[in-house]
Design an enzyme around this catalytic site. Structure first.
Site, PDB file in Angstrom:
ATOM      1  N   ASP A  18      -4.633  -3.813   8.952  1.00 14.07           N
ATOM      2  CA  ASP A  18      -5.265  -3.152   8.713  1.00 14.07           C
ATOM      3  C   ASP A  18      -6.990  -2.838   9.781  1.00 14.07           C
ATOM      4  OD1 ASP A  18      -7.366  -1.211   7.391  1.00 14.07           O
ATOM      5  OD2 ASP A  18      -8.455  -3.478   7.218  1.00 14.07           O
ATOM      6  N   ASP A  20     -10.707  -1.480  10.334  1.00 11.16           N
ATOM      7  CA  ASP A  20     -12.026  -2.637   9.111  1.00 11.16           C
ATOM      8  C   ASP A  20     -11.952  -3.121   8.503  1.00 11.16           C
ATOM      9  OD1 ASP A  20     -12.527   0.053  10.902  1.00 11.16           O
ATOM     10  OD2 ASP A  20     -13.115   1.465   9.097  1.00 11.16           O
ATOM     11  N   ASP A 223      -7.191  -6.553   4.529  1.00 10.81           N
ATOM     12  CA  ASP A 223      -8.797  -7.318   3.249  1.00 10.81           C
ATOM     13  C   ASP A 223      -9.069  -6.907   2.199  1.00 10.81           C
ATOM     14  OD1 ASP A 223     -10.025  -5.298   5.128  1.00 10.81           O
ATOM     15  OD2 ASP A 223     -11.531  -5.547   4.081  1.00 10.81           O
TER      16      ASP A 223
END
Ligand SMILES: [Mg+2]
Length: 281
Positions: A18, A20, A223
């Site tokens: 991922d 961001d 996240d």
């Protein structure tokens, strides 16, 4: 997870990540703290597959800055873009888009926008297509130039709601239209039903496995809720904490929890894994 070396055997490593809040810090999108691990990955020629809610043009810019040309997954699994010819892409999903070989898992953006335009009559939904570049820049902290790239969408729509209770009705309406809602770090995302990071990761793993004629050992770092399907598909899932130090709730048991948020946690986790798989590099 203590048995990384045991499951390594003769497999070849691929890293899915991922962007961001994972490789990129949540507040300012910096990856400076991950530079040592990024250099190590490049030295070892390990493919680094970005798997993000960002758009194709946003990822192109980041790939250029980091100097990588690996395939990448955009818009929460809406599309997989390949610079090189992988050959065996399933025919029913292969398209050519902007000069790339592309696997499309998502719904055309026009369909997604039609849904939002209709639902705006009932709900307080505002998608990127309803916002000016300046508004997106303000909500994301991106520069105006980068916010403009976030508006160039092919498959999905990030959105906000004025009233949180609208989400229940929106989720039901989305289901009826073969769409669904997922949540990233800053926005909700309206996506096609078969459009998720995990499905895209499965396809990329399969293509590499056939291309290399070797079993794959895959790492995934994320996240947020929209990363869980990606973490389900990899042998070594890594959960990065949010800026407040808290981890996303997940039923996944056997995962590595990075000790720090963003690029610092990403750097730490990648080093820990590579120390066990390719020691002394
Ligand atoms: Mg994230």
């Amino acid at each position: 997870m203590d048995n990384i070396k045991d499951i390594h055997e003769a497999k070849r490593l691929i890293i899915f990540s991922d962007l961001d809040g994972s490789l990129l810090d949540h507040s300012d999108y910096s990856w400076t703290s991950a530079l040592p691990a990024l250099e190590r990955i490049q030295r070892e020629h390990v493919p680094l597959i970005f798997c993000t809610s960002k758009t194709r043009v946003e990822v192109e810019l980041i790939q250029k800055e980091i100097c990588i040309t690996d395939p990448f997954i955009v818009e929460n699994g809406g599309g997989i873009f390949f610079l090189q010819d992988f050959g065996d892409i399933p025919d029913n999903k292969a398209i050519t888009l902007c000069g790339y070989q592309c696997v499309r898992l998502g719904t055309p953006y026009e369909t997604i926008r039609s849904f939002i335009k209709y639902q705006k009559k009932k709900f307080t939904i505002r998608g990127f297509g309803d916002m000016t570049v300046e508004e997106i820049a303000q909500l994301t902290g991106l520069s105006a130039e980068k916010a403009a790239l976030a508006k160039e969408r092919d498959f999905t729509e990030p959105f906000i709601v004025g009233q949180k209770q609208d989400l229940v009705g929106l989720e039901k309406a989305a289901r009826n239209e073969g769409l669904r809602i997922t949540k990233g770090g800053r926005f909700y995302h309206l996506v096609g039903y078969g459009n998720n990071k995990g499905a895209a990761v499965r396809i990329v793993k399969d293509l590499y496995s056939r291309s290399w004629q070797s079993p794959i050992l895959s790492v995934g770092l994320g996240d947020s809720m929209n990363d869980i399907s990606m973490l389900e598909q990899v042998e070594i899932p890594v959960l990065i904490p949010h800026d407040d130090g808290l981890y996303e709730n997940t039923y996944l048991q056997d995962l590595i929890k990075a000790p720090y948020p963003g690029s610092k946690g990403w750097n730490h986790a990648v080093h820990r894994i590579m120390d066990q798989i390719i020691p002394g590099t």
